[in-house]
Write a protein that holds these residues in place. Structure first.
Motif, PDB file in Angstrom:
ATOM      1  N   SER A  97      32.194   1.835   2.772  1.00  0.00           N
ATOM      2  CA  SER A  97      31.602   2.994   3.454  1.00  0.00           C
ATOM      3  C   SER A  97      30.376   2.599   4.257  1.00  0.00           C
ATOM      4  O   SER A  97      30.146   3.103   5.365  1.00  0.00           O
ATOM      5  CB  SER A  97      31.239   4.074   2.432  1.00  0.00           C
ATOM      6  OG  SER A  97      32.383   4.515   1.724  1.00  0.00           O
ATOM      7  N   VAL A  98      29.572   1.679   3.702  1.00  0.00           N
ATOM      8  CA  VAL A  98      28.377   1.235   4.436  1.00  0.00           C
ATOM      9  C   VAL A  98      28.771   0.519   5.720  1.00  0.00           C
ATOM     10  O   VAL A  98      28.181   0.742   6.790  1.00  0.00           O
ATOM     11  CB  VAL A  98      27.507   0.352   3.530  1.00  0.00           C
ATOM     12  CG1 VAL A  98      26.380  -0.294   4.328  1.00  0.00           C
ATOM     13  CG2 VAL A  98      26.948   1.161   2.376  1.00  0.00           C
ATOM     14  N   LEU A  99      29.754  -0.364   5.628  1.00  0.00           N
ATOM     15  CA  LEU A  99      30.177  -1.068   6.843  1.00  0.00           C
ATOM     16  C   LEU A  99      30.823  -0.126   7.853  1.00  0.00           C
ATOM     17  O   LEU A  99      30.695  -0.321   9.069  1.00  0.00           O
ATOM     18  CB  LEU A  99      31.153  -2.192   6.476  1.00  0.00           C
ATOM     19  CG  LEU A  99      30.547  -3.434   5.820  1.00  0.00           C
ATOM     20  CD1 LEU A  99      31.622  -4.464   5.528  1.00  0.00           C
ATOM     21  CD2 LEU A  99      29.477  -4.043   6.714  1.00  0.00           C
ATOM     22  N   LEU A 100      31.514   0.898   7.357  1.00  0.00           N
ATOM     23  CA  LEU A 100      32.149   1.847   8.272  1.00  0.00           C
ATOM     24  C   LEU A 100      31.125   2.710   9.010  1.00  0.00           C
ATOM     25  O   LEU A 100      31.478   3.386   9.979  1.00  0.00           O
ATOM     26  CB  LEU A 100      33.108   2.753   7.508  1.00  0.00           C
ATOM     27  CG  LEU A 100      34.457   2.140   7.131  1.00  0.00           C
ATOM     28  CD1 LEU A 100      35.297   3.160   6.369  1.00  0.00           C
ATOM     29  CD2 LEU A 100      35.212   1.705   8.374  1.00  0.00           C
ATOM     30  N   THR A 549      36.188   1.606  18.526  1.00  0.00           N
ATOM     31  CA  THR A 549      35.510   1.590  17.221  1.00  0.00           C
ATOM     32  C   THR A 549      36.332   2.325  16.169  1.00  0.00           C
ATOM     33  O   THR A 549      36.291   1.969  14.987  1.00  0.00           O
ATOM     34  CB  THR A 549      34.123   2.226  17.349  1.00  0.00           C
ATOM     35  OG1 THR A 549      34.250   3.545  17.901  1.00  0.00           O
ATOM     36  CG2 THR A 549      33.227   1.397  18.250  1.00  0.00           C
ATOM     37  N   ASN A 550      37.059   3.360  16.595  1.00  0.00           N
ATOM     38  CA  ASN A 550      37.941   4.036  15.637  1.00  0.00           C
ATOM     39  C   ASN A 550      39.053   3.099  15.162  1.00  0.00           C
ATOM     40  O   ASN A 550      39.482   3.156  14.003  1.00  0.00           O
ATOM     41  CB  ASN A 550      38.542   5.282  16.271  1.00  0.00           C
ATOM     42  CG  ASN A 550      37.524   6.399  16.420  1.00  0.00           C
ATOM     43  OD1 ASN A 550      36.463   6.365  15.793  1.00  0.00           O
ATOM     44  ND2 ASN A 550      37.829   7.378  17.255  1.00  0.00           N
ATOM     45  N   VAL A 555      40.399  -1.843  10.462  1.00  0.00           N
ATOM     46  CA  VAL A 555      40.251  -3.277  10.170  1.00  0.00           C
ATOM     47  C   VAL A 555      39.297  -3.481   9.003  1.00  0.00           C
ATOM     48  O   VAL A 555      39.554  -4.276   8.085  1.00  0.00           O
ATOM     49  CB  VAL A 555      39.767  -4.014  11.429  1.00  0.00           C
ATOM     50  CG1 VAL A 555      39.540  -5.490  11.117  1.00  0.00           C
ATOM     51  CG2 VAL A 555      40.768  -3.853  12.562  1.00  0.00           C
ATOM     52  N   ILE A 556      38.148  -2.755   9.025  1.00  0.00           N
ATOM     53  CA  ILE A 556      37.165  -2.907   7.945  1.00  0.00           C
ATOM     54  C   ILE A 556      37.749  -2.421   6.626  1.00  0.00           C
ATOM     55  O   ILE A 556      37.587  -3.070   5.573  1.00  0.00           O
ATOM     56  CB  ILE A 556      35.889  -2.133   8.304  1.00  0.00           C
ATOM     57  CG1 ILE A 556      35.242  -2.730   9.561  1.00  0.00           C
ATOM     58  CG2 ILE A 556      34.904  -2.144   7.148  1.00  0.00           C
ATOM     59  CD1 ILE A 556      34.052  -1.955  10.065  1.00  0.00           C
ATOM     60  N   THR A 557      38.417  -1.282   6.651  1.00  0.00           N
ATOM     61  CA  THR A 557      38.993  -0.751   5.414  1.00  0.00           C
ATOM     62  C   THR A 557      40.097  -1.660   4.879  1.00  0.00           C
ATOM     63  O   THR A 557      40.234  -1.836   3.656  1.00  0.00           O
ATOM     64  CB  THR A 557      39.552   0.660   5.669  1.00  0.00           C
ATOM     65  OG1 THR A 557      38.597   1.437   6.364  1.00  0.00           O
ATOM     66  CG2 THR A 557      39.893   1.344   4.360  1.00  0.00           C
ATOM     67  N   THR A 558      40.848  -2.265   5.782  1.00  0.00           N
ATOM     68  CA  THR A 558      41.902  -3.202   5.357  1.00  0.00           C
ATOM     69  C   THR A 558      41.318  -4.414   4.668  1.00  0.00           C
ATOM     70  O   THR A 558      41.912  -4.965   3.727  1.00  0.00           O
ATOM     71  CB  THR A 558      42.726  -3.624   6.581  1.00  0.00           C
ATOM     72  OG1 THR A 558      43.290  -2.460   7.181  1.00  0.00           O
ATOM     73  CG2 THR A 558      43.840  -4.571   6.180  1.00  0.00           C
TER      74      THR A 558
END
Length: 680
Positions: A97-100, A549-550, A555-558
């Motif tokens: 969540s922080v990175l998102l 960015t969406n 990618v980050i969640t993966t």
């Protein structure tokens, strides 16, 4: 959370993993993409450091604008950073969540934050400047009003000072006036006794004197009665004189008879009655003027009032004046106006506090949006599952090599439902948020321009007032009064005491100007414009970058939930296989239903467009515009359906809008191998 005991496939399933495997050492790659059971201590320490750093950043973003004491800020900061450190140590959901938050900052939540930041800049820029300039002009007006009041007070003082001096001298000489009035009353008492007294006549038989209706009648009756009384007294005294002389004569002449004879003239007292002839004169020729009674009444009333206790007091009556802008003009207008603006400034500070709170609140929404994305990613398999990822391509390539049904390349009608994350073009499904974002920015920019225009117009108006309202005041007054009263009577002395106070002389020559009252308007600095327009430009840039960015959020969640992503991709691939199998049936139903519903309306519209020289063609399958040369028209009589070249090929060169429904001679798909199952 993913299972800890499972291992990864040797082949990277994402582009990020491929790049990291090439450029990073093996140990770092295993630490990042390996099972969670490996390097547990290092993972916890790294998560704690990451959580602490994230907590510091979140603290400054959330609580920096909230009013707290230094001790409270330190305590709350330590507790907050500690909780974030624990979250980073034990929760992949928190770290993700922080990175998102970074891609979310470039999305709609970031635009909201910048919008509030622009409002903050507007409040401290043009709005505060307008308030300052208006306050400056109001203060200038108050200063000019104070100047006018000062001049009016000076002129009024010059006019009223002689009258005040007269009254003051009368107050000072009140004891002397009292003594003079008492002397006048004492001296007048003799006249009052003469006029109003009941003496000098016989009251018996004079009832008309007491029943008179006015002082004039009473005094006339009294004068007549006194005249009669004088006549009666004269007759009585005359008779008494004869009686006395008779006695003296008889005593002097002792001879009897001779004395009676010689003294007989002393018995002629009847001669005294001759005085009764004056009675008619008293009645007809009484010497009393016709207005004597009225004059006496007025004089008597004046003497009575003058004889009362003489007191003098100076009484100043303060009239309540109408207020101007809620301020009494008789008081110091500038100070009162400053007090009013200070009260307004308190309200303005509260508004600024609300805006600072909104800044913190919008920062919270960025974190909650990122957290909500992760939760939906892990719970809803349909959520944001529209991308042709590397793993998607690997599955399709494996099926293609095995000779099974595959999806790539996609049919043109299928391209609307799937997104290529490496494509720089904006997908139709991604276009609406971009348009909404640009509309928000345009609306905010219009509001900013209007506010800046108002500020500029007011500044020019106030500057024009400053340059053209300089005024010089010249107050000149010459007063000289000399009243000479002669005589030494009581009235002359009284007049010299009163009217003589007007003998005053004064000269006034006052020069002043309103230079210190002129307004000093301020214009916005370049930094104010920079802090307003720079966020607007960033918002425009965010609208363009929001699409990419969406895509980065997935990618980050993966990276944190790779197994969940594999299940999602397998589900998406199976779903698309099922849609590919039923592609012909779905298009047949869609075309026939669309043709039956809209054929009449479209025919009329196309006929009208052809008449005005506009020839528009669009494909009935992919709903895209087709050039005139690339359009494929159905050859059936009465069918107006148009296809693009690729959709016509995908349908096997058959128009299913007019093709018989029970005819199955078209291309058929075998769905025996529709389900896909891969573990790695």
């Amino acid at each position: 959370m993913e299972c800890l005991g499972e291992t990864r496939c040797k082949t990277p399933h994402s582009t990020l993993e491929k790049v990291c495997k090439r450029i990073l050492p093996t140990g770092v790659h295993r630490f990042l993409f390996g099972p969670l059971s490996e390097f547990p201590v290092v993972r916890h320490l790294t998560g704690a450091v990451f959580g602490a750093l994230s907590g510091v950043g979140l603290f400054f973003g959330l609580l920096l604008n909230i009013t707290m004491t230094a001790v409270q800020r330190v305590v709350v900061g330590c507790v907050f950073v500690g909780l974030c450190s624990l979250g980073g140590m034990f929760s992949s959901l928190f770290r993700c969540s922080v990175l998102l938050m970074f891609p979310s900052m470039i999305g709609s939540q970031g635009r909201t934050f910048l919008m509030v930041f622009v409002l903050h800049g507007l409040y401290h820029g043009p709005i505060a400047n307008i308030q300052h300039n208006v306050q400056d002009v109001a203060s200038s007006m108050g200063c000019n009003i104070d100047l006018q009041i000062t001049h009016s007070k000076v002129m009024w003082r010059m006019l009223t000072e002689p009258y005040v001096q007269v009254v003051q001298e009368i107050v000072n000489d009140s004891e002397e006036f009292q003594e003079v009035s008492q002397n006048v009353s004492k001296k007048f008492q003799k006249i009052r006794d003469e006029v109003m007294g009941r003496f000098g006549y016989d009251s018996l038989g004079k009832e008309s004197v007491h029943t008179a209706n006015s002082t004039q009648e009473e005094y006339v009756e009294k004068t007549r009665a006194r005249c009669d009384y004088v006549v009666q007294q004269g007759i009585s005294r005359c008779q008494d004189w004869f009686s006395t002389k008779w006695k003296e004569c008889m005593n002097t002449i002792q001879a009897p008879l001779i004395n009676n004879f010689l003294c007989i003239p002393m018995q002629f007292h009847f001669l005294c009655d001759i005085m009764r002839v004056m009675t008619s004169w008293c009645t007809d020729k009484i010497p009393v003027e016709g207005n004597f009674g009225q004059t006496f009444d007025k004089l008597n009333d004046s003497i009575n009032r003058l004889a009362e206790h003489f007191t003098t007091n100076v009484v100043l009556k303060n009239l309540e004046q109408q207020s101007v802008f809620g301020v009494n003009v008789l008081q110091n207008f500038s100070k009162e106006l400053s007090r009013v603006f200070q009260e307004k400034a308190v309200i303005a500070e509260k508004i600024a506090g609300v805006i600072n709170f909104l800044l913190s609140f919008t920062f919270i929404t960025v974190f909650t949006s990122a957290f909500g994305y992760v939760r939906q990613f892990c719970r809803d398999i349909h959520f944001d599952n529209v991308y042709i990822t590397t793993y998607f391509r690997q599955i399709d390539a494996r099926r293609k090599r095995a000779g099974k049904r595959h999806l790539l390349p996609l049919k043109k009608a299928e391209q609307e439902s799937l997104i290529n994350p490496w494509s720089l073009f904006i997908h139709p499904s991604e276009l609406m948020p971009v348009i909404v974002g640009f509309l928000q920015v345009a609306t905010l920019a219009l509001f900013v321009c209007v506010l800046l225009a108002v500020d500029g117009i007011l500044y020019n108006i106030f500057d024009l007032i400053r340059r053209h309202t300089f005024t010089t005041y010249s107050v000149t007054s010459v007063q000289h009064a000399d009243i000479v009263i002669g005589g030494d009577s009581m009235l002359a002395r009284l007049l010299r005491k009163t009217i003589g106070a007007f003998n005053t002389s004064s000269n006034l020559d006052m020069q002043s100007s309103n230079l210190h009252c002129l307004p000093q308007p301020h214009a916005l600095s370049q930094s104010n414009y920079l802090w307003i327009f720079l966020p607007l430009l960033l918002m425009c840039l965010m609208c363009c970058l929001q699409v990419y960015t969406n895509r980065l959020r997935r990618v980050i969640t993966t990276f944190y939930f790779p197994k969940r992503e594999k299940k999602r991709i397998l589900f998406l691939y199976n779903l698309q296989i099922q849609k590919r199998i039923s592609f012909i049936d779905r298009q047949r139903y869609r075309l026939r239903n669309q043709k039956q519903t809209f054929i009449t309306v479209l025919s009329v519209l196309l006929a009208l467009l052809r008449r005005v020289g506009c020839r528009l063609h669009w494909c009935w399958v992919c709903d895209r515009f087709v050039k005139q040369k690339q359009a494929v028209h159905c050859s059936s009589v009465g069918c107006t359906v148009i296809y693009c070249q690729q959709c016509w090929t995908d349908l096997g060169n058959i128009c299913y809008a007019c093709f018989p429904h029970n005819n199955r001679c078209g291309p058929q798909d075998n769905g025996s191998d529709s389900d896909v199952y891969y573990d790695c």
